[in-house]
Design an enzyme around this catalytic site. Structure first.
Site, PDB file in Angstrom:
ATOM      1  N   SER A 150      -2.508  -0.902  -7.920  1.00  0.00           N
ATOM      2  CA  SER A 150      -1.388   0.025  -7.767  1.00  0.00           C
ATOM      3  C   SER A 150      -0.093  -0.781  -7.781  1.00  0.00           C
ATOM      4  O   SER A 150      -0.102  -1.996  -7.527  1.00  0.00           O
ATOM      5  CB  SER A 150      -1.510   0.811  -6.461  1.00  0.00           C
ATOM      6  OG  SER A 150      -1.405  -0.059  -5.351  1.00  0.00           O
ATOM      7  N   ASP A 156       2.494  -3.310 -11.529  1.00  0.00           N
ATOM      8  CA  ASP A 156       3.612  -3.423 -12.477  1.00  0.00           C
ATOM      9  C   ASP A 156       3.718  -4.843 -13.015  1.00  0.00           C
ATOM     10  O   ASP A 156       4.004  -5.053 -14.198  1.00  0.00           O
ATOM     11  CB  ASP A 156       4.925  -3.028 -11.801  1.00  0.00           C
ATOM     12  CG  ASP A 156       4.970  -1.549 -11.453  1.00  0.00           C
ATOM     13  OD1 ASP A 156       4.330  -0.765 -12.166  1.00  0.00           O
ATOM     14  OD2 ASP A 156       5.633  -1.181 -10.476  1.00  0.00           O
TER      15      ASP A 156
END
Length: 256
Positions: A150, A156
């Site tokens: 996550s 990211d």
């Protein structure tokens, strides 16, 4: 007072997504059913649940879409089966990412455009991949790329690495502009690197919806020129300028 409250409620409903309405307790018997059953989807949900369009205006938009389809028996004009000129393995990954409050919108978006999306190698965070598998089920045509942590745990940053390793062709990132994020630095880094590597990027549902038609046309007609980042390594025009400045800085350092 009752009429005033009703007007306020209706005006808010026309401007807010179903997910946000639920958060504020504004959904009621007159709101759309946000069913968790992936197989049950109303085509107009592409507008009501991902873009905050009112049910009336959503129906008008769907009528326009339906009138453009030659086959009058088509129920969902956005999920008409088609043949892609490219295999998923021939293209770089398409990442689907959504902040928590945007995940319901991502779900509806995927359901509304699954015929296009399943032509790509799909990647994203573990949560998104789980969401995709709940929608596509055991469909053998769906190809998944790597899945990541996550966002706050490094997802990211992992997508940044995928971009730098030249295996990311596009990113649909449904960003929540109304919430603070503990990993904002990672989000900024991802968006920056998507721009550095000139990767096809959509950061809200409306843009992703529009881009889906470009993707379909490119795949159907074999037009890699319309979606070059899925096939080639691109760079921002600013990269050449940056490299020239770095070269000058290096030469100056050598002479000092």
């Amino acid at each position: 007072l009752s009429n005033s409250s009703h007007v306020t409620r209706e005006s808010m409903k026309q401007r807010m997504s179903i997910a946000t309405l639920s958060l504020h307790g504004l959904t009621g018997d007159d709101s759309d059913d946000d069913s968790s059953v992936a197989s049950e989807v109303t085509p107009s949900d592409a507008f009501t649940k991902t873009m905050g369009v009112s049910r009336h205006n959503s129906t008008l938009l769907m009528n326009v879409a339906s009138s453009s389809i030659k086959n009058t028996n088509v129920v969902d004009p956005y999920n008409v089966p088609f043949e892609s000129q490219y295999e998923p393995s021939e293209m770089r990954c398409l990442a689907l990412v959504a902040h928590n409050h945007m995940k319901p919108a991502m779900k509806e978006f995927v359901m509304s455009h699954k015929e296009v999306l399943k032509k790509f190698r799909l990647t994203g965070t573990n949560t998104t991949i789980t969401l995709l598998k709940s929608i596509f089920g055991d469909d053998p045509e769906v190809c998944y790329g790597p899945s990541f942590q996550s966002g706050p745990l490094g997802g990211d940053a992992e997508l940044c690495a995928l971009a730098c390793l030249e295996d990311l062709g596009g990113c649909f990132f449904f960003m929540d502009p109304l919430s603070a994020h503990p990993h904002q630095a990672d989000i900024d880094c991802l968006v920056r690197l998507l721009n550095v590597h000139n990767i096809l990027t959509c950061i809200n549902p409306c843009t992703a919806h529009a881009m889906s038609f470009v993707l379909k046309e490119a795949l159907e007609d074999g037009r890699m020129d319309q979606i070059p980042s899925f096939f080639y390594t691109l760079k921002s025009p600013g990269v050449a300028v940056y490299k020239a400045e770095q070269k000058q800085a290096l030469e100056a350092a050598k002479k000092s």
